[in-house]
Structure formats: structure tokens, C-alpha cells
Design a protein around this motif. Structure first.
Motif, PDB file in Angstrom:
ATOM      1  N   UNK A 108       0.835  -1.205   0.000  1.00 24.04           N
ATOM      2  CA  UNK A 108       0.000   0.000   0.000  1.00 24.04           C
ATOM      3  C   UNK A 108       0.865   1.248   0.000  1.00 24.04           C
ATOM      4  N   UNK A 109       0.382   2.285  -0.635  1.00 17.50           N
ATOM      5  CA  UNK A 109       1.112   3.534  -0.738  1.00 17.50           C
ATOM      6  C   UNK A 109       1.048   4.050  -2.156  1.00 17.50           C
ATOM      7  N   UNK A 110       1.838   5.067  -2.434  1.00 16.47           N
ATOM      8  CA  UNK A 110       1.804   5.706  -3.743  1.00 16.47           C
ATOM      9  C   UNK A 110       3.208   5.746  -4.326  1.00 16.47           C
ATOM     10  N   UNK A 180      -7.081   9.112  -1.140  1.00 18.76           N
ATOM     11  CA  UNK A 180      -8.209   8.228  -0.845  1.00 18.76           C
ATOM     12  C   UNK A 180      -7.888   6.771  -1.155  1.00 18.76           C
ATOM     13  N   UNK A 181      -7.302   6.521  -2.298  1.00 19.21           N
ATOM     14  CA  UNK A 181      -7.006   5.139  -2.687  1.00 19.21           C
ATOM     15  C   UNK A 181      -5.893   4.548  -1.822  1.00 19.21           C
ATOM     16  N   UNK A 182      -4.904   5.362  -1.482  1.00 24.21           N
ATOM     17  CA  UNK A 182      -3.824   4.865  -0.617  1.00 24.21           C
ATOM     18  C   UNK A 182      -4.367   4.527   0.769  1.00 24.21           C
ATOM     19  N   UNK A 183      -5.249   5.380   1.313  1.00 22.24           N
ATOM     20  CA  UNK A 183      -5.824   5.110   2.625  1.00 22.24           C
ATOM     21  C   UNK A 183      -6.737   3.891   2.618  1.00 22.24           C
ATOM     22  N   UNK A 188      -0.935   2.306  -5.285  1.00 24.17           N
ATOM     23  CA  UNK A 188      -1.313   3.321  -6.268  1.00 24.17           C
ATOM     24  C   UNK A 188      -0.079   3.770  -7.048  1.00 24.17           C
ATOM     25  N   UNK A 189      -0.223   3.841  -8.363  1.00 17.89           N
ATOM     26  CA  UNK A 189       0.828   4.390  -9.214  1.00 17.89           C
ATOM     27  C   UNK A 189       0.307   5.652  -9.876  1.00 17.89           C
ATOM     28  N   UNK A 190       1.019   6.738  -9.688  1.00 17.87           N
ATOM     29  CA  UNK A 190       0.736   7.998 -10.388  1.00 17.87           C
ATOM     30  C   UNK A 190       1.668   8.020 -11.581  1.00 17.87           C
ATOM     31  N   UNK A 191       1.137   7.693 -12.752  1.00 21.15           N
ATOM     32  CA  UNK A 191       1.952   7.564 -13.963  1.00 21.15           C
ATOM     33  C   UNK A 191       2.011   8.903 -14.681  1.00 21.15           C
ATOM     34  N   UNK A 192       3.226   9.454 -14.747  1.00 22.86           N
ATOM     35  CA  UNK A 192       3.417  10.776 -15.344  1.00 22.86           C
ATOM     36  C   UNK A 192       4.297  10.677 -16.591  1.00 22.86           C
ATOM     37  N   UNK A 193       4.194  11.685 -17.430  1.00 21.92           N
ATOM     38  CA  UNK A 193       5.110  11.766 -18.551  1.00 21.92           C
ATOM     39  C   UNK A 193       6.442  12.328 -18.108  1.00 21.92           C
ATOM     40  N   UNK A 216       5.374   7.411   0.126  1.00 20.09           N
ATOM     41  CA  UNK A 216       5.464   7.816  -1.284  1.00 20.09           C
ATOM     42  C   UNK A 216       6.838   7.455  -1.827  1.00 20.09           C
ATOM     43  N   UNK A 217       6.849   6.778  -2.947  1.00 22.58           N
ATOM     44  CA  UNK A 217       8.084   6.440  -3.641  1.00 22.58           C
ATOM     45  C   UNK A 217       8.152   7.239  -4.935  1.00 22.58           C
ATOM     46  N   UNK A 218       9.283   7.886  -5.183  1.00 21.21           N
ATOM     47  CA  UNK A 218       9.463   8.655  -6.413  1.00 21.21           C
ATOM     48  C   UNK A 218      10.395   7.878  -7.341  1.00 21.21           C
ATOM     49  N   UNK A 219       9.906   7.590  -8.533  1.00 19.22           N
ATOM     50  CA  UNK A 219      10.703   6.867  -9.530  1.00 19.22           C
ATOM     51  C   UNK A 219      11.048   7.837 -10.653  1.00 19.22           C
ATOM     52  N   UNK A 220      12.306   8.260 -10.761  1.00 16.31           N
ATOM     53  CA  UNK A 220      12.675   9.199 -11.821  1.00 16.31           C
ATOM     54  C   UNK A 220      12.359   8.640 -13.199  1.00 16.31           C
ATOM     55  N   UNK A 221      12.119   9.544 -14.132  1.00 20.06           N
ATOM     56  CA  UNK A 221      11.848   9.140 -15.508  1.00 20.06           C
ATOM     57  C   UNK A 221      12.762   9.854 -16.473  1.00 20.06           C
ATOM     58  N   UNK A 222      12.823   9.358 -17.689  1.00 21.12           N
ATOM     59  CA  UNK A 222      13.610  10.009 -18.740  1.00 21.12           C
ATOM     60  C   UNK A 222      12.874  11.275 -19.166  1.00 21.12           C
ATOM     61  N   UNK A 223      13.506  12.414 -18.974  1.00 24.50           N
ATOM     62  CA  UNK A 223      12.851  13.684 -19.266  1.00 24.50           C
ATOM     63  C   UNK A 223      12.796  13.951 -20.764  1.00 24.50           C
TER      64      UNK A 223
END
Length: 354
Positions: A108-110, A180-183, A188-193, A216-223
Motif C-alpha cells: 500500500x502507498x503511492x 483516498x485510494x492509498x488510505x 497506487x501508481x501515479x503515472x506521469x510523462x 510515497x516512492x518517487x521513480x525518476x523518468x527520462x525527461x
């Protein structure tokens, strides 16, 4: 283990119970196999599984799971084939393309995942793995949305698209959905560009989660600031041409009192300018840069939908880019590159596939 550097001799398998035959001398291999058969020794052949009396699986490990591949058909007893299947399974487990949906790791988490510039192959291995483990995915329009088609049917996908002059999910609503979903105990995955922290409002979301005590886990992405120009044949730096590049948000016009950009200072820079969210403001931006001393003939490239199958590049100069963008109907998402680097790889750009 004692190793003797010599050829096989009859009798080498005396007092043994297991033999692994892996030389490049087929005659020696056959002779050793014949001895193993006579003396009732288990014999594994790396060159000819049909001539073996035992077979060992190709094994690999991923996150505490051991994968063993052993083909039983005559066609599949080639150990190289088993090893290739083993490698494919292990790699799939590592990058998230292969997941046991009913027995997935559930944390659980984001996770704020940077999905890269658009091509689904450019998401990080960790990002793809977390996506495969998600219960809920809240996806941006600029993320690699093709990956959503690979999710199991039980995964809830929420469209958080922010389309210019189109539908829009307010940032506050996105924050609340994450909370809400994490609680509720969901992964939960917040998928960003691109990358979550490069004009992605990732920090706002991380702060909202922290205020609620949600991991909360932050996964860097290719900018896209670097990858999209690269896919279009443009290096943002090049020896003897540009020693720096500056990334600027162009969503606010230079004469807008809300602007935080020092356009006068940018006009004096000799390096590369990379603009995001600037398609509808590029005419005003170009005029501001010229007014502050930037040469009107400075090369400009607009790269629309970079790294995807719909990628296209429109070239211009600072003096003509406003008109060219309108004439060519350039639309977001597009990355705009200003500087001499635009012409460096012009002879290579036509042959690039990204």
C-alpha cells in the motif's frame, strides 16, 4: 575443483556419479557419453541433449524466486533454447512485463512514476515493475498510455489528463484521489510523462501525501527535455557549439506578470534553450528573445510527439518560428529547441528512428 588441461581419456569417469560434457570435440563427447552409459553415470551433454542420460534445468533468480526451465520434447532439449526461455522469464519478472496477477506483491502507498517521453519502452525497469503491481493507476495524458493496455482487468485506471484547452482534472482532485485510494490500502501508481519533478507537479503531490502520512516512492523518468531532441537528431550540447542547456516552461507569455523567467538573461546565453509547454506562446517568446538581443537567424526546431510513432520535426529560425508553428499546425505535446545545436545533426536526423 581440480582442473587438468588435457584431452578426454577412457576411464576418466571412473568413481564418478555425474558427468557434464561440454567440449567442442564431438568425438570426445561421444566417447565420454559411451563410457558414462557403460558405467551407469549420469551424463549431461551441452552439445546434444538427445545423447545425454540426464538433463539439468536452466535456472535463474529474481526477487527471491527461482525459475527453472527444462524442456521435455526432443525439439526443446537444446540447452541454449532453455537458457533463452529462462532469461526471458527472469527479465520479465524483473521489469514487470511478466507478473502473477493473483499473487502480486502488494505494498500500500503511492509511487510517483516518471513514464518517460512517450515510447512505452522508455519507462524505467523499476517504473514498469511498480505498474505491474498496482491496484490503481492515475495516468497523465503524456505518460506511456500504451502500457495501460497491459494491465489486468481488475486494475482501476483513472484518467488525469490535462489537455490544453480540453478536459482537465484539477490538481487538487488528483491529490485527493491519491490520498483516498492509498488510505483504502491500495497500491497506487501515479503515472506521469517524463520525470515527475520536471514540470510534472510531482513535488506538490508528494507534499500532499506526506501531510497525510502516506508512504510515497518517487521513480525518476527520462525527461523529454533531453530525450525528445535526441530522438529528433538534436544534441542539447555539442563540443564547440554549446556548453550548457537551459530548460524553460513556456506556458506563461514573457509579458505576463505571472512569469518567473528572466528572458533578457536567457537571450544573452550562448547555449541551448529547451522549451516545454510553449507551442501557443512560441511567437511571443521568439519576439522577446530577439528584442533582448538574440539573433533572428538562430535555428529553432519544434519536435511534436517525440519518441512516438507520430513524431515529426519542424525547423525554423527565431524570426520565422511563430509563423511556421501556425502554418504547420504544430500541436502539444512538443519540445522546442533553440540554438546552434539544431543544425549540428541535420544530416543524420532524417535517418533516425528514435
Amino acid at each position: 575443483i581440480r582442473w587438468e588441461r588435457r584431452r578426454y581419456q577412457d576411464g576418466d569417469l571412473a568413481d564418478t556419479w555425474y558427468a557434464l560434457i561440454a567440449s567442442t570435440d564431438s568425438a570426445a563427447n561421444d566417447a565420454a557419453s559411451a563410457e558414462a552409459e557403460r558405467t551407469r553415470v549420469w551424463c549431461v551433454r551441452s552439445d546434444d541433449a538427445e545423447a545425454a542420460t540426464a538433463w539439468t534445468p536452466a535456472t535463474g533468480r529474481s526477487e527471491g524466486i527461482t525459475v527453472a526451465v527444462l524442456s521435455t520434447t526432443s525439439h526443446g532439449r537444446d540447452p541454449r533454447h532453455s537458457a533463452a526461455v529462462r532469461d526471458a522469464v527472469v527479465e520479465g519478472l524483473r521489469d514487470g512485463t511478466l507478473a502473477a496477477a493473483r499473487h502480486r506483491a502488494h505494498t500500500p502507498g503511492v509511487a510517483l512514476v516518471g513514464g518517460g517521453p512517450g515510447d512505452p519502452d522508455l519507462i524505467t525497469v523499476r517504473g514498469r515493475r511498480l505498474l505491474a503491481q498496482a491496484d490503481v493507476v492515475i495516468a497523465d495524458r503524456l505518460g506511456p498510455r500504451d502500457l495501460l493496455d497491459e494491465l489486468p482487468p481488475h486494475v482501476e485506471v483513472i484518467d488525469a489528463a490535462k489537455i490544453p484547452y480540453g478536459r482537465y482534472m484539477a490538481q487538487e482532485a488528483i491529490n485527493q484521489a491519491l490520498i483516498d485510494h492509498a488510505k483504502a490500502g491500495k497500491a497506487v501508481v501515479r503515472l506521469k510523462g517524463g520525470d515527475p519533478y520536471v514540470f510534472g507537479r510531482g513535488m506538490e503531490e508528494a507534499q500532499a501525501l506526506a501531510a497525510e502520512g502516506i508512504p510515497c516512492t518517487v521513480v525518476p523518468g527520462i525527461s523529454s527535455t533531453i530525450s525528445v531532441p535526441s530522438a529528433a537528431g538534436i544534441p542539447v550540447t555539442h563540443r564547440g557549439v554549446a556548453h550548457e542547456f537551459t530548460v524553460v516552461s513556456g506556458h506563461v507569455a514573457p509579458d505576463d506578470p505571472r512569469s518567473l523567467v528572466d528572458w533578457q538573461a536567457l537571450a544573452r546565453l550562448r547555449g541551448t534553450l529547451v522549451l516545454l509547454m510553449a507551442v501557443d506562446k512560441i511567437g511571443a517568446i521568439a519576439r522577446a528573445l530577439i528584442a533582448h538581443g538574440k539573433a533572428p537567424d538562430t535555428p529553432v526546431a519544434l519536435v511534436q510527439e517525440g519518441t512516438t510513432a507520430a513524431q515529426r520535426r519542424v525547423d525554423a529560425t527565431l524570426a520565422t518560428v511563430g509563423e511556421r508553428a501556425v502554418a504547420e499546425d504544430v500541436r502539444p505535446p512538443a519540445v522546442i529547441v533553440i540554438g546552434e545545436v539544431v543544425t549540428v545533426g541535420a544530416d543524420l536526423a532524417a535517418g533516425l528512428t528514435g
